[in-house]
Enzyme design. Sequence first.
Site, PDB file in Angstrom:
ATOM      1  N   CYS A 113      52.100 -17.700  39.473  1.00  0.00           N
ATOM      2  CA  CYS A 113      53.021 -18.134  38.408  1.00  0.00           C
ATOM      3  C   CYS A 113      52.316 -18.874  37.274  1.00  0.00           C
ATOM      4  O   CYS A 113      52.872 -19.018  36.184  1.00  0.00           O
ATOM      5  CB  CYS A 113      54.128 -18.998  39.008  1.00  0.00           C
ATOM      6  SG  CYS A 113      55.041 -18.120  40.293  1.00  0.00           S
ATOM      7  N   HIS A 255      57.113 -22.915  33.424  1.00  0.00           N
ATOM      8  CA  HIS A 255      57.387 -21.782  34.309  1.00  0.00           C
ATOM      9  C   HIS A 255      58.792 -21.961  34.891  1.00  0.00           C
ATOM     10  O   HIS A 255      59.153 -23.039  35.355  1.00  0.00           O
ATOM     11  CB  HIS A 255      56.339 -21.753  35.423  1.00  0.00           C
ATOM     12  CG  HIS A 255      56.711 -20.848  36.546  1.00  0.00           C
ATOM     13  ND1 HIS A 255      57.102 -19.547  36.323  1.00  0.00           N
ATOM     14  CD2 HIS A 255      56.803 -21.051  37.889  1.00  0.00           C
ATOM     15  CE1 HIS A 255      57.386 -18.988  37.490  1.00  0.00           C
ATOM     16  NE2 HIS A 255      57.221 -19.881  38.445  1.00  0.00           N
ATOM     17  N   ASN A 285      62.956 -16.108  38.563  1.00  0.00           N
ATOM     18  CA  ASN A 285      61.528 -16.402  38.537  1.00  0.00           C
ATOM     19  C   ASN A 285      60.757 -15.077  38.397  1.00  0.00           C
ATOM     20  O   ASN A 285      60.824 -14.230  39.282  1.00  0.00           O
ATOM     21  CB  ASN A 285      61.150 -17.127  39.836  1.00  0.00           C
ATOM     22  CG  ASN A 285      59.701 -17.569  39.872  1.00  0.00           C
ATOM     23  OD1 ASN A 285      58.869 -17.072  39.123  1.00  0.00           O
ATOM     24  ND2 ASN A 285      59.391 -18.497  40.760  1.00  0.00           N
TER      25      ASN A 285
HETATM   26  N1  COA Z   1      72.724 -18.221  50.265  1.00  0.00           N
HETATM   27  C1  COA Z   1      73.394 -19.043  51.088  1.00  0.00           C
HETATM   28  N2  COA Z   1      72.792 -19.891  51.936  1.00  0.00           N
HETATM   29  C2  COA Z   1      71.441 -19.888  51.944  1.00  0.00           C
HETATM   30  C3  COA Z   1      70.686 -19.048  51.109  1.00  0.00           C
HETATM   31  C4  COA Z   1      71.373 -18.189  50.259  1.00  0.00           C
HETATM   32  N3  COA Z   1      70.743 -17.345  49.408  1.00  0.00           N
HETATM   33  N4  COA Z   1      69.386 -19.268  51.324  1.00  0.00           N
HETATM   34  C5  COA Z   1      69.315 -20.210  52.281  1.00  0.00           C
HETATM   35  N5  COA Z   1      70.559 -20.599  52.672  1.00  0.00           N
HETATM   36  C6  COA Z   1      70.927 -21.585  53.652  1.00  0.00           C
HETATM   37  C7  COA Z   1      69.812 -21.817  54.662  1.00  0.00           C
HETATM   38  O1  COA Z   1      69.899 -20.878  55.724  1.00  0.00           O
HETATM   39  C8  COA Z   1      70.103 -23.219  55.130  1.00  0.00           C
HETATM   40  O2  COA Z   1      71.166 -23.194  56.046  1.00  0.00           O
HETATM   41  P1  COA Z   1      71.229 -24.209  57.287  1.00  0.00           P
HETATM   42  O3  COA Z   1      71.276 -25.579  56.675  1.00  0.00           O
HETATM   43  O4  COA Z   1      72.477 -23.801  57.972  1.00  0.00           O
HETATM   44  O5  COA Z   1      69.976 -23.969  58.047  1.00  0.00           O
HETATM   45  C9  COA Z   1      70.598 -23.863  53.871  1.00  0.00           C
HETATM   46  O6  COA Z   1      71.078 -22.839  53.020  1.00  0.00           O
HETATM   47  C10 COA Z   1      69.492 -24.598  53.132  1.00  0.00           C
HETATM   48  O7  COA Z   1      70.150 -25.327  52.151  1.00  0.00           O
HETATM   49  P2  COA Z   1      69.359 -26.399  51.320  1.00  0.00           P
HETATM   50  O8  COA Z   1      68.399 -27.141  52.188  1.00  0.00           O
HETATM   51  O9  COA Z   1      70.346 -27.214  50.573  1.00  0.00           O
HETATM   52  O10 COA Z   1      68.572 -25.478  50.329  1.00  0.00           O
HETATM   53  P3  COA Z   1      67.499 -25.999  49.373  1.00  0.00           P
HETATM   54  O11 COA Z   1      68.075 -27.032  48.500  1.00  0.00           O
HETATM   55  O12 COA Z   1      66.255 -26.307  50.117  1.00  0.00           O
HETATM   56  O13 COA Z   1      67.209 -24.719  48.486  1.00  0.00           O
HETATM   57  C11 COA Z   1      65.760 -22.924  47.962  1.00  0.00           C
HETATM   58  C12 COA Z   1      66.614 -23.585  49.046  1.00  0.00           C
HETATM   59  C13 COA Z   1      65.119 -21.658  48.542  1.00  0.00           C
HETATM   60  C14 COA Z   1      66.636 -22.539  46.792  1.00  0.00           C
HETATM   61  C15 COA Z   1      64.689 -23.935  47.482  1.00  0.00           C
HETATM   62  O14 COA Z   1      63.962 -24.393  48.596  1.00  0.00           O
HETATM   63  C16 COA Z   1      63.759 -23.336  46.482  1.00  0.00           C
HETATM   64  O15 COA Z   1      64.100 -23.128  45.347  1.00  0.00           O
HETATM   65  N6  COA Z   1      62.535 -23.052  46.877  1.00  0.00           N
HETATM   66  C17 COA Z   1      61.584 -22.410  45.996  1.00  0.00           C
HETATM   67  C18 COA Z   1      60.658 -23.425  45.431  1.00  0.00           C
HETATM   68  C19 COA Z   1      59.897 -22.838  44.327  1.00  0.00           C
HETATM   69  O16 COA Z   1      60.441 -22.169  43.491  1.00  0.00           O
HETATM   70  N7  COA Z   1      58.602 -23.138  44.308  1.00  0.00           N
HETATM   71  C20 COA Z   1      57.761 -22.801  43.263  1.00  0.00           C
HETATM   72  C21 COA Z   1      57.473 -21.352  43.210  1.00  0.00           C
HETATM   73  S1  COA Z   1      56.492 -20.985  41.843  1.00  0.00           S
END
Ligand code: COA
Length: 328
Positions: A113, A255, A285
């Site tokens: 990225c 980004h 992204n």
């Molecule tokens: N739809 C619905 N539920 C989802 C889901 C989706 N698309 N994806 C995950 N969940 C669920 C999980 O299974 C989990 O359920 P559980 O609590 O029953 O186990 C729950 O949602 C997780 O929720 P939460 O912890 O609030 O999510 P989060 O705030 O950690 O967000 C991401 C998850 C993936 C959006 C976040 O971690 C993220 O954006 N990561 C990418 C980071 C990134 O971009 N890094 C840089 C790259 S360059």
Amino acid sequence: MRRVGIIGTGSYLPEKVLSNFDLEKTLDTSDEWISTRTGVRERRVANDAETASDLAKVACERALEAADMYPEEIDLIVMATITPDTHCPAGANWLEAKLEAVNAVSFDVTAACTGFIFALSVAEQYIKTGIYQNALVVATEVMTRTLDWTDRETCILWGDGAGAAVIKEVDADRGILSTHLHSDGAGGDTLLLPGGGSKTTPISHESVDKKLHTLNMIGANQSFRVAVRRFVESCEEALYYNDVTIDDIKVIIPHQANLRILQGMAKQLNVSMDKVYVNIEKYGNISSATVPIALDEAARDGTIQEGDLVLLTAFGGGLTWGSSLIKW
Ligand code: COA
């Protein structure tokens, strides 16, 4: 040393739109969950015939038009991508042929990225030292072909597109003021695309069953926190190096990984989100391509005017991160 600046930008987004509502039909997810956690509402998807170099070609043509230049005037093409048409030849070589940039040498830069900022820095060095005169720096990704569409934590985040900039020597009172690059190979496992390299080739039934050909974001949560920290550090580094403050910056072009990451960055930098260019709701992204696509939009919609200070910043797989301060 010569001063180097961006004299034209361009971008291209594939026509096909995949909304969160579309994803609801095939995944256990919702528009509400995706948009509140990530800021993404829809993303673009390349059609089956479109490759990374096809997207790049249109972005480059638009950048050349903005710069009032022809492909044969380009003597260097640096392409940032983690989804090249092929690993050999390099993605940039396919692009060079499609553009008919007959006087250019072309090669790829891989920094996930952060790729555009790395590619910009590489091209800048060649022009600064007088080795090449006119460069195309392009970032292009077909991320949707790397995804496991059953992995709801990962596949909702990504999209396809390309952004490009023409760079050349400019007057000393404008242009790229500084670029700052960083990497930490020890953190590489957090954002991993294992397939296609010597680790997983030849492809086997076992590697496909294990989905080694798809993007793996095991450390998604961890990378979220690291991303905020690295965005902030790289912005502060550029400000300190150029002896300016955040108030002097017209717009930060980060980004577009996740809206909440950008909000976390703005909070720690103590700036309003008005100063942060955001288009993640439309595209998701697109790895290396988000920065030049946002830069092109900001240049065309009047956000950036001549003389403005523009701060680019990115973080991604590698791990890699960096920034570039540009006087427009
Ligand atoms: N739809 C619905 N539920 C989802 C889901 C989706 N698309 N994806 C995950 N969940 C669920 C999980 O299974 C989990 O359920 P559980 O609590 O029953 O186990 C729950 O949602 C997780 O929720 P939460 O912890 O609030 O999510 P989060 O705030 O950690 O967000 C991401 C998850 C993936 C959006 C976040 O971690 C993220 O954006 N990561 C990418 C980071 C990134 O971009 N890094 C840089 C790259 S360059």
